[in-house]
Design a protein around this motif. Structure first.
Motif, short mmCIF file in Angstrom:
data_model
loop_
_atom_site.label_atom_id
_atom_site.label_comp_id
_atom_site.label_asym_id
_atom_site.label_seq_id
_atom_site.Cartn_x
_atom_site.Cartn_y
_atom_site.Cartn_z
N ASP A 1 -10.54 -23.12 -68.61
CA ASP A 1 -9.83 -24.19 -67.90
C ASP A 1 -8.32 -24.14 -68.04
O ASP A 1 -7.77 -23.43 -68.87
CB ASP A 1 -10.30 -25.54 -68.44
CG ASP A 1 -9.73 -25.81 -69.84
OD1 ASP A 1 -9.81 -24.90 -70.69
OD2 ASP A 1 -9.18 -26.90 -70.07
N ARG B 1 -12.70 -24.78 -64.09
CA ARG B 1 -13.85 -24.21 -64.78
C ARG B 1 -14.90 -23.65 -63.81
O ARG B 1 -15.63 -22.74 -64.13
CB ARG B 1 -14.50 -25.25 -65.69
CG ARG B 1 -13.66 -25.63 -66.90
CD ARG B 1 -14.50 -26.37 -67.92
NE ARG B 1 -13.69 -27.02 -68.95
CZ ARG B 1 -13.28 -26.42 -70.07
NH1 ARG B 1 -13.58 -25.18 -70.31
NH2 ARG B 1 -12.56 -27.09 -70.95
N LYS C 1 -10.18 -27.17 -80.15
CA LYS C 1 -9.19 -27.44 -79.11
C LYS C 1 -7.80 -27.16 -79.66
O LYS C 1 -7.40 -27.72 -80.67
CB LYS C 1 -9.31 -28.90 -78.67
CG LYS C 1 -8.65 -29.17 -77.34
CD LYS C 1 -9.04 -30.55 -76.80
CE LYS C 1 -8.40 -30.80 -75.45
NZ LYS C 1 -6.93 -30.91 -75.50
N LYS D 1 -15.04 -25.46 -75.39
CA LYS D 1 -15.91 -25.49 -74.23
C LYS D 1 -15.90 -24.15 -73.51
O LYS D 1 -16.87 -23.77 -72.88
CB LYS D 1 -15.41 -26.55 -73.23
CG LYS D 1 -15.52 -27.96 -73.68
CD LYS D 1 -14.95 -28.85 -72.54
CE LYS D 1 -14.95 -30.31 -72.94
NZ LYS D 1 -14.29 -31.12 -71.90
N GLU E 1 -8.57 -28.77 -68.27
CA GLU E 1 -9.90 -29.16 -67.76
C GLU E 1 -10.15 -28.84 -66.30
O GLU E 1 -11.24 -29.06 -65.79
CB GLU E 1 -10.22 -30.65 -68.04
CG GLU E 1 -10.31 -31.00 -69.53
CD GLU E 1 -11.38 -30.22 -70.28
OE1 GLU E 1 -12.44 -29.89 -69.68
OE2 GLU E 1 -11.17 -29.91 -71.47
#
Ligand code: 5GP
Length: 226
Positions: A202, A208, A111, A68, A205
């Motif tokens: 991140d 961001r 990931k 991401k 998570e």
């Protein structure tokens, strides 16, 4: 051809004071300093776009976004490359055939991180998108190279799909003793061995949204650790 040199952020650079920028308190209390302000990042991306557009010339290519973390850099970079292409096409009638300058996009998700450590296992999500890279010029767009393991693994995987050419750009490369030596052709910044958040990168998570690249403080690392 030769690409422009990365901007080196030195090991002794402490970063800019958080108070010099507008950062919301719910984020700033977990941060130590601003390592690279957002505007500075845009200036460097402009030059990377120019390097890449010059090398690719009139060739069509597929930009592969590594999700991401990579998507903000991907967006900013492609916007700038497209702008350069538009001006070139308008000025040069020879560049106006259908295939010229076509930029396709694909997305893959990798990931490997937990807390601030790269884990040995790398999950790949979106393998289907690699099939469409067969015979294409591919530009891999990544946010950061740390140990280099993720990129080496991705390159091995990609080779099985026999793209015509592969180029790699990464906004950041970390100077770490754990590096496997991998260096992308187009690098934005060379940074100290610190864990970075912001610009869509991140920590489990979180962070961001932050529009500058920042270094976390110990409180933040504890607060959001898994
Ligand atoms: P590598 O396989 O090169 O060790 O790690 C590459 C991946 O780890 C990057 O794509 C990124 O997702 C993550 N990563 C490495 N260093 C950092 C960092 O300082 N901050 C964040 N947010 N992610 C990182």
């Amino acid at each position: 051809s030769k690409s422009s040199p990365p901007i080196v952020i030195g090991d002794d650079f402490e970063g800019y004071s958080l108070e010099s920028f507008r950062i919301t308190p719910n984020l700033s209390k977990y941060l130590q300093s601003v390592l690279i302000p957002g505007g500075f990042i845009q200036d460097r991306i402009e030059r990377l776009a120019c390097d890449i557009a010059t090398d690719l010339g009139n060739e069509p290519f597929t930009a592969l976004c590594v999700l991401k973390g990579g998507y903000l850099f991907f967006n900013n970079l492609l916007e700038k490359i497209r702008q350069l292409h538009r001006y070139r096409c308008l000025d040069d009638p020879e560049l106006q055939d259908d295939e010229a300058q076509q930029i396709k996009v694909e997305f893959i998700r990798l990931k490997s991180y937990e807390n601030e450590k790269s884990t040995n296992q790398i999950q790949v999500i979106g393998l289907e998108s690699l099939e469409s890279l067969r015979g294409r010029n591919v530009l891999i767009v990544e946010d950061i190279i740390d140990t280099g393991r993720t990129m080496v693994k991705l390159l091995k995987l990609l080779e099985q799909y026999e793209p015509r050419t592969i180029r790699v750009t990464s906004l950041l490369v970390k100077r770490t003793p754990l590096s496997n030596g991998y260096m992308p052709k187009y690098t934005g910044f060379s940074i100290p061995n610190k864990f970075i958040v912001g610009c869509n990168m991140d920590y489990n998570e979180y962070f961001r949204d932050l529009n500058h690249l920042c270094v976390m403080n110990e409180y933040g690392k504890q607060k959001y650790s898994l």
